[in-house]
Design a protein around this motif. Structure first.
Motif, short mmCIF file in Angstrom:
data_model
loop_
_atom_site.label_atom_id
_atom_site.label_comp_id
_atom_site.label_asym_id
_atom_site.label_seq_id
_atom_site.Cartn_x
_atom_site.Cartn_y
_atom_site.Cartn_z
N LEU A 79 35.28 30.14 69.01
CA LEU A 79 34.64 28.88 69.41
C LEU A 79 34.52 28.79 70.93
O LEU A 79 33.50 28.33 71.46
CB LEU A 79 35.42 27.69 68.86
N ILE A 80 35.56 29.25 71.64
CA ILE A 80 35.50 29.27 73.10
C ILE A 80 34.41 30.23 73.56
O ILE A 80 33.62 29.91 74.45
CB ILE A 80 36.88 29.65 73.70
N GLU A 81 34.36 31.41 72.96
CA GLU A 81 33.31 32.39 73.27
C GLU A 81 31.93 31.77 73.09
O GLU A 81 31.04 31.95 73.93
CB GLU A 81 33.44 33.60 72.33
N TRP A 82 31.74 31.09 71.98
CA TRP A 82 30.47 30.46 71.67
C TRP A 82 30.13 29.40 72.73
O TRP A 82 29.00 29.33 73.22
CB TRP A 82 30.54 29.84 70.28
N GLY A 83 31.12 28.58 73.08
CA GLY A 83 30.90 27.54 74.10
C GLY A 83 30.51 28.13 75.44
O GLY A 83 29.60 27.64 76.11
N VAL A 84 31.18 29.19 75.85
CA VAL A 84 30.85 29.86 77.11
C VAL A 84 29.45 30.45 77.04
O VAL A 84 28.67 30.35 77.99
CB VAL A 84 31.90 30.94 77.46
N ALA A 85 29.12 31.06 75.90
CA ALA A 85 27.79 31.65 75.74
C ALA A 85 26.70 30.59 75.86
O ALA A 85 25.67 30.83 76.49
CB ALA A 85 27.68 32.36 74.39
N ILE A 86 26.93 29.42 75.31
CA ILE A 86 25.96 28.33 75.43
C ILE A 86 25.87 27.87 76.88
O ILE A 86 24.78 27.65 77.41
CB ILE A 86 26.34 27.15 74.50
N ALA A 87 27.02 27.78 77.53
CA ALA A 87 27.05 27.31 78.92
C ALA A 87 26.35 28.27 79.87
O ALA A 87 25.65 27.82 80.78
CB ALA A 87 28.49 27.08 79.37
N ILE A 88 26.52 29.58 79.66
CA ILE A 88 25.91 30.53 80.60
C ILE A 88 24.48 30.88 80.23
O ILE A 88 23.74 31.40 81.05
CB ILE A 88 26.75 31.82 80.76
N GLY A 89 24.11 30.59 78.98
CA GLY A 89 22.73 30.81 78.56
C GLY A 89 22.33 32.26 78.60
O GLY A 89 22.74 33.06 77.77
N GLN A 90 21.57 32.62 79.60
CA GLN A 90 21.06 33.99 79.72
C GLN A 90 22.23 34.96 79.86
O GLN A 90 23.19 34.70 80.56
CB GLN A 90 20.16 34.09 80.93
N GLY A 91 22.17 36.05 79.16
CA GLY A 91 23.24 37.03 79.21
C GLY A 91 24.34 36.75 78.19
O GLY A 91 25.39 37.38 78.21
N ALA A 92 24.11 35.78 77.31
CA ALA A 92 25.13 35.42 76.33
C ALA A 92 25.43 36.58 75.39
O ALA A 92 26.58 36.81 75.04
CB ALA A 92 24.70 34.20 75.53
N ASP A 93 24.40 37.32 74.97
CA ASP A 93 24.63 38.47 74.09
C ASP A 93 25.53 39.50 74.77
O ASP A 93 26.40 40.08 74.14
CB ASP A 93 23.32 39.13 73.67
N GLU A 94 25.31 39.71 76.05
CA GLU A 94 26.13 40.66 76.80
C GLU A 94 27.57 40.16 76.87
O GLU A 94 28.51 40.91 76.68
CB GLU A 94 25.56 40.83 78.21
N PHE A 95 27.73 38.87 77.15
CA PHE A 95 29.07 38.29 77.24
C PHE A 95 29.79 38.36 75.89
O PHE A 95 30.95 38.73 75.81
CB PHE A 95 28.99 36.83 77.71
N LEU A 96 29.07 38.00 74.84
CA LEU A 96 29.68 37.98 73.51
C LEU A 96 29.92 39.38 72.96
O LEU A 96 30.78 39.57 72.11
CB LEU A 96 28.80 37.20 72.53
N GLY A 97 29.17 40.33 73.40
CA GLY A 97 29.33 41.69 72.90
C GLY A 97 28.81 41.85 71.49
O GLY A 97 29.23 42.76 70.77
N THR A 98 27.90 40.99 71.05
CA THR A 98 27.41 41.05 69.66
C THR A 98 26.55 42.27 69.41
O THR A 98 26.45 42.74 68.29
CB THR A 98 26.59 39.80 69.31
#
Length: 140
Positions: A79-98
């Motif tokens: 859930l924290i990962e998801w929240g950060v991904a929403i907050a940073i927007g672009q580059g979320a896939d890179e951050f999440l490592g999906t």
């Protein structure tokens, strides 16, 4: 595990590429190793706390509560990962490592579950003996 993953981002850890090639995988599996240990280590810590605090009676209930604690930690992390991904927007896939994997979040939690079960199966008896030894030494 976390420091290495944070250094390279999980999808780019060199060990993961080597594992992907060795196992003929389409994606870097390093994040799964991290999630395995995200279950493995907290399982041992939770077990220690629950035993020493005398919070749980019965081995089956102890196992159940330890696994619930691990899954709660894993779900909170996702859930924290998801929240950060929403907050940073672009580059979320890179951050999440999906790496484009639709079920990444669920498989991350599943690997944490596997890690918890592995820790319980491999180390419960040793852990019990260590606690008994320490408690008998404290009585002396």
């Amino acid at each position: 595990m976390l420091i290495i993953g944070g250094t390279y981002t999980y999808a780019r850890v060199p060990l993961g590429f080597e594992l992907a090639e060795l196992l003929n995988l389409s994606r870097n599996p390093y994040d799964k190793i991290g999630h395995f240990f995200q279950g493995f280590v907290p399982a041992l810590v939770a077990r220690e706390i629950l035993i020493r605090g005398h919070y749980v009676r019965g081995r089956n209930m102890l196992r159940f509560i330890v696994i619930c604690v691990v899954l709660a930690i894993s779900a909170s992390y996702e859930l924290i990962e998801w929240g950060v991904a929403i907050a940073i927007g672009q580059g979320a896939d890179e951050f999440l490592g999906t790496q484009g994997y639709l079920w990444d979040t669920q498989s991350d939690m599943f690997f944490a579950l596997i890690g918890a079960i592995t820790a319980l199966v491999l180390f419960s008896q040793l852990h019990d003996r260590q606690i008994e030894r320490e408690e008998s030494n404290n009585k002396d």
